[in-house]
Design an enzyme around this catalytic site. Structure first.
Site, mmCIF file in Angstrom:
data_model
loop_
_atom_site.group_PDB
_atom_site.id
_atom_site.type_symbol
_atom_site.label_atom_id
_atom_site.label_comp_id
_atom_site.label_asym_id
_atom_site.label_seq_id
_atom_site.Cartn_x
_atom_site.Cartn_y
_atom_site.Cartn_z
ATOM 1 N N VAL A 289 0.759 -1.238 0.057
ATOM 2 C CA VAL A 289 0.028 0.085 -0.034
ATOM 3 C C VAL A 289 0.922 1.297 0.245
ATOM 4 C CG1 VAL A 289 -1.892 1.206 1.359
ATOM 5 C CG2 VAL A 289 -1.972 -1.027 1.132
ATOM 6 N N ALA A 290 1.913 1.073 0.674
ATOM 7 C CA ALA A 290 3.025 2.205 0.828
ATOM 8 C C ALA A 290 3.488 2.748 -0.462
ATOM 9 C CB ALA A 290 3.910 2.173 1.973
ATOM 10 N N GLU A 294 -1.924 5.375 -4.695
ATOM 11 C CA GLU A 294 -3.221 5.531 -4.970
ATOM 12 C C GLU A 294 -3.835 6.543 -5.567
ATOM 13 O OE1 GLU A 294 -2.363 2.255 -1.820
ATOM 14 O OE2 GLU A 294 -1.889 4.388 -2.189
ATOM 15 N N ASP A 336 -4.031 22.742 -43.093
ATOM 16 C CA ASP A 336 -4.615 23.541 -44.280
ATOM 17 C C ASP A 336 -4.080 25.087 -44.383
ATOM 18 O OD1 ASP A 336 -6.160 21.340 -44.816
ATOM 19 O OD2 ASP A 336 -7.847 21.990 -43.603
ATOM 20 N N ASP A 658 -11.496 15.782 -44.964
ATOM 21 C CA ASP A 658 -10.692 15.711 -43.889
ATOM 22 C C ASP A 658 -10.465 14.733 -42.943
ATOM 23 O OD1 ASP A 658 -8.789 18.003 -44.959
ATOM 24 O OD2 ASP A 658 -10.571 19.218 -44.470
ATOM 25 N N ASN A 720 6.545 7.994 -0.729
ATOM 26 C CA ASN A 720 6.665 6.438 -0.480
ATOM 27 C C ASN A 720 7.699 6.109 0.310
ATOM 28 O OD1 ASN A 720 4.623 6.725 -2.421
ATOM 29 N ND2 ASN A 720 5.004 4.974 -3.596
ATOM 30 N N GLU A 723 7.011 6.890 3.759
ATOM 31 C CA GLU A 723 6.092 5.943 4.292
ATOM 32 C C GLU A 723 6.531 4.392 4.423
ATOM 33 O OE1 GLU A 723 2.636 7.902 1.887
ATOM 34 O OE2 GLU A 723 2.993 5.755 1.259
ATOM 35 N N THR A 753 -3.866 14.014 2.007
ATOM 36 C CA THR A 753 -2.893 14.924 2.245
ATOM 37 C C THR A 753 -1.902 15.355 1.083
ATOM 38 O OG1 THR A 753 -1.108 13.734 3.341
ATOM 39 C CG2 THR A 753 -2.658 14.871 4.649
#
Length: 928
Positions: A289-290, A294, A336, A658, A720, A723, A753
């Site tokens: 999870v760390a 997410e 064009d 086009d 990360n 964490e 956060t």
């Protein structure tokens, strides 16, 4: 074998060259049309005259795609594992994020492609046909090959057809060819330049501009050129955008990193800490999870949505979120000419008379009600030659110009752009065109045709005289003129006069300008050589003994801002290729004038492109090149070849022709003002001002979006490490150091956060010099060495040291550590984990400020210049306070209140982080 038995092999160019009797025989019809029974039989064989709809992806599949990306699947699995591991709140939180993000993405991309629907709308509802020998109105859907139908000015043409009869008939084929000038049509075969150029053929989806015609339908529905283009558009598969590919790659990378670390910690927890298998699994899950960001997917989605909003303010509407970033990778723009690079306002810029050559000052339709010649205001009443030139231009004219009510809007043109330029010239000079028409009313006219290349109108000049006004091509008028107007007097035209006119015209043509010659003749009412009734005046007895007046020279002027936009493309290593339906000379002149190419550029026409092999085209594309008079399949081929060469191609367009190229291009750009619905629906982006400079602004925004995605990727990933650091301490101490951070607290950082400051980074303005760098290499990746180093070895490592220090700081204050034992349970432990969480949050505040620029000083752009980042910082502090002080949330997130000295410690954290990073950036700038 009749065409009905082999309808798949209809060849319009072949049919154009056949005799009308052979066409009747081939389509089993006659000049009196079909009978009702014959028409019904053919309708059963060939089907309705409609554009068949391509197979559309079911809406439920479109919806589910937003929930089945690799990142989304990873989050579903993470949530399931969390619930399985009896962390229900964690699992539900992860799933909620996935659901919200999927719904948001679906809502943003709800406008599905509807090109074939738009094609259906463009076909007329009713057609006037001759059946059973009489004229009758039928639904256009029931028109079949062999039907003889009548076309009048303003009608949208229902089928590809061979003309039987025509009177002053002109057709606007711009929706197919991109050529803005109306084309004259007649029963006789004459092959012009490029596709759809047969003089005796008309095509479905085009519009009758003037005159009338009778034609026999040779192709309907999907067998028309219109239908073939629709089919080509339908067969184009939507490819995965570079950003989607990159996010998928990033998801793979992060997933393997997270799973690898999780497995390593699972094994280490069993053998190092001697945890039971179940407890080791939960511990490993926390590590996974760390390391799974997410919040990355919703942050990317919302950042792209912000980019869409900013682009809309710059006149570029992006239909799909991922197209925003793709714009930033663009290496080639196939553009064009008319209306995109130019103003789509045919404007007189030179006048030539025997007395003087003038340069008309001021481009565009509106010039403050006056005309300046050679940068001086001129009173045309003092120049007889000029006055005659203006008067004939105004009288020999079928176009009306309605000035806009609002300032800045374009005038409404009822007629052709070429004639509009003549009317506007006269009005700019102060001539009252309506009044001139009343003073010299038109009696009759000899319409323009492509053989004589001129148009003649006859007017009542006064009680005794009639005036013949003629305009057209120089060669169509000079040969029948026997005098020239010189300083208000008619004199015989000499070979020397003709040479001067021809030399002047050649000089204008070399510059890509288009000229119209003007002449006149005054006829007395009792002239015995002319019939009394002007209706009996013919080409032979009217268009002779003309007095040549001069030339009006015109062009569609470039947009004023186009020069800067093209220079930006060159600075950014973006190649611009003009791909137009206009002629080669005009195309090259404009391309050189605005700086797209040099005068050495090669011009390839549609016919030349057809004869080219793929290898020859590839070689030609390596140099400076312009494509003129190209057909739909050819524009599509150019885009495809460029993509094979590894280019990211943006292609512009406005017509039906086009649509295939727009669909095939990495970024299809349709014109919002002049574009057909087909082009808009096939495109990824629509310009609300039809302006090339808006494409360049959108590309700059696309580059900025990608840069900002990297900024908040760096921001998200650096947390990360901090964490994961507490778990590393726990693991390598063999459990002596209790876990300084819980799984729910980790999720608080990832989904709470981190989110708003990251979104604020997505709103950062372009860094200086972003359009002086080459496009991003397609082999480059979001997660590159620089980001990995900064996230893990710099920002992340520093944050890990600080957050771990915060944990031990609280333990020191509460338990006297290291003399006392580390808190393992109770309020002291909860306060220690809270302090760890808070320290990570305040490290993120410093990181948010540091990530705002890559190398530029934060103080140069202004600490307070991005209000969204400041709001995000305020939000995460408030959220942290709620988690710390609200009792219900304390129990859910294992937090406890902090004291004053802890807050002082936290507030000081961002200051050294910012200052140290500023020092690093300064050192890097000096090295660079």
């Amino acid at each position: 074998m009749t065409i009905m038995q082999n309808k798949a092999k209809i060849d319009a160019s072949k049919i154009a060259q056949e005799s009308i009797e052979d066409v009747y025989q081939e389509f089993e019809t006659s000049k009196d049309g079909l009978t009702a029974s014959e028409a019904n039989k053919k309708l059963q064989e060939v089907g309705k005259n409609t554009i068949q709809r391509g197979q559309k992806e079911p809406q439920w599949k479109v919806f589910l795609k937003n929930f089945t990306s690799l990142m989304a699947l990873l989050l579903w699995v993470s949530g399931f594992i969390a619930i399985f591991a009896q962390m229900v709140e964690l699992g539900i939180a992860i799933w909620a994020v996935n659901i919200i993000n999927g719904l948001f993405s679906y809502w943003q991309e709800h406008a599905a492609q509807k090109a074939t629907d738009s094609l259906l709308k463009m076909l007329p509802s009713y057609t006037q046909v001759i059946r059973d020998g009489k004229s009758q109105q039928i639904n256009a859907e029931d028109l079949v090959p062999g039907d003889v139908f009548i076309i009048q000015a303003g009608n949208s043409i229902s089928a590809d057809a061979r003309i039987i009869e025509a009177t002053s008939f002109q057709v606007d084929e711009s929706s197919l060819t991109g050529e803005s000038v109306q084309v004259s049509k007649k029963p006789e075969y004459e092959h012009g330049d490029g596709r759809f150029a047969e003089a005796n053929m008309v095509y479905a989806g085009t519009i009758a501009g003037s005159g009338t015609a009778t034609a026999v339908a040779v192709a309907t529905g999907m067998q028309t050129e219109f239908g073939k283009i629709a089919k080509l558009t339908q067969t184009q598969k939507t490819t995965t955008s570079p950003l989607q590919k990159e996010l998928n790659r990033l998801t793979h990378q992060l997933s393997w990193i997270a799973i690898g670390i999780g497995v390593a910690f699972f094994i280490a927890a069993i053998f190092f800490v001697k945890y039971p298998v179940a407890k080791s699994f939960i511990f490993a899950l926390g590590m996974i999870v760390a390391f799974i960001p997410e919040g990355l997917l919703p942050t990317v989605t919302l950042s792209l949505a912000q980019g869409v909003t900013r682009m809309a303010k710059k006149h570029a509407l992006v239909k799909e979120l991922n197209s925003v970033e793709t714009l930033g990778e663009t290496t080639v723009i196939c553009s064009d000419k008319t209306g995109t690079l130019t103003q789509n306002q045919m404007t007189i810029n030179h006048l030539w008379t025997a007395k003087q050559e003038y340069q008309v000052t001021g481009e565009g339709y509106v010039n403050n009600g006056e005309v300046q010649l050679n940068n001086q205001k001129v009173d045309y009443h003092n120049d007889a030659d000029l006055e005659m030139l203006l008067r004939i231009s105004a009288l020999n004219n079928d176009t009306k110009v309605e000035q806009p009510d609002k300032a800045g809007d374009k005038p409404k043109i009822v007629g052709t752009p070429t004639e509009a330029s003549l009317v506007i010239l006269a009005e700019k000079a102060g001539m009252n065109v309506d009044e001139e028409s009343k003073v010299s009313p038109r009696l009759t006219e000899l319409p323009f045709d492509s053989d004589r290349k001129r148009m003649t109108t006859i007017h009542q000049l006064d009680e005794k005289h009639r005036s013949v006004c003629v305009k057209g091509s120089l060669d169509g008028i000079l040969d029948i003129a026997d005098s020239i107007l010189d300083d208000g007097k008619e004199r015989p035209i000499t070979d020397d006069d003709k040479k001067k006119v021809l030399d002047a015209d050649a000089g204008y043509a070399k510059d890509g300008l288009r000229s119209l010659a003007v002449a006149y003749r005054v006829v007395e009412n009792d002239d015995a050589s002319m019939p009394n009734d002007v209706k009996d005046w013919t080409i032979e007895n009217t268009e002779k003994h003309l007095t040549f007046v001069g030339l009006t020279v015109m062009a569609d002027p470039p947009r004023p801002e186009i020069y800067e936009a093209i220079q930006k493309c060159h600075d950014a290593n973006i190649k611009v290729i003009m791909v137009t339906g206009d002629g080669a000379l005009t195309a090259k002149s404009i391309a050189v004038r605005i700086g797209i190419t040099s005068n050495q550029a090669r011009v390839v026409t549609g016919d030349e492109l057809t004869a080219m092999s793929d290898d020859e085209l590839i070689k030609a594309l390596e140099g400076e090149i312009i494509f003129a008079r190209v057909a739909p399949e050819q524009k599509y081929r150019v885009v495809t070849t460029l993509q094979k060469l590894g280019h990211v191609v943006a292609s512009t367009g406005d017509g039906v022709n086009d649509a295939p190229a727009l669909k095939k291009a990495d970024i299809g750009v349709a014109m919002g003002v002049t574009g057909t619905d087909v082009a808009k629906d096939a495109a990824d982006m629509i310009l609300t001002d039809d302006n090339f400079s808006s494409i360049v602004a959108a590309i700059e925004e696309g580059r900025t979006v990608y840069s900002n995605i990297q900024k908040f990727l760096l921001y998200i990933l650096n947390s990360n490490v901090s964490e994961a650091a507490p778990s590393v301490l726990f693991l390598f101490s063999r459990g002596l150091i209790t876990l300084p951070l819980t799984v729910m607290q980790i999720l608080t950082v990832d989904l709470g956060t981190d989110m708003f400051p990251a979104l604020g980074l997505g709103a950062e303005k372009s860094e200086l010099g972003i359009m002086k760098q080459p496009p991003r290499d397609r082999k480059a990746h979001l997660l590159n060495k620089s980001i990995i180093w900064k996230a893990f070895a710099w920002y992340g490592l520093v944050a890990s040291v600080i957050s771990s220090g915060a944990y031990f700081f609280v333990n020191h204050v509460n338990t006297g550590w290291p003399a006392g034992a580390l808190a393992a349970t109770g309020m002291n432990y909860r306060e220690a984990t809270t302090m760890t969480l808070a320290a990570i949050v305040f490290c993120q505040i410093g990181a948010a400020l540091n990530c705002r620029t890559k190398d530029t000083s934060l103080f140069k752009i202004g600490i307070f210049s991005n209000h969204r980042v400041l709001f995000g910082i305020a939000f995460e502090i408030c959220l942290l306070a709620l988690l710390i002080y609200v009792p219900f949330l304390q129990g859910l997130f294992n937090t406890a209140p902090l004291g004053l000295q802890e807050w002082i410690f936290l507030v000081c954290i961002p200051i050294p982080l910012v200052l140290v990073e500023e020092l690093r950036k300064k050192i890097f700038r000096r090295k660079a």
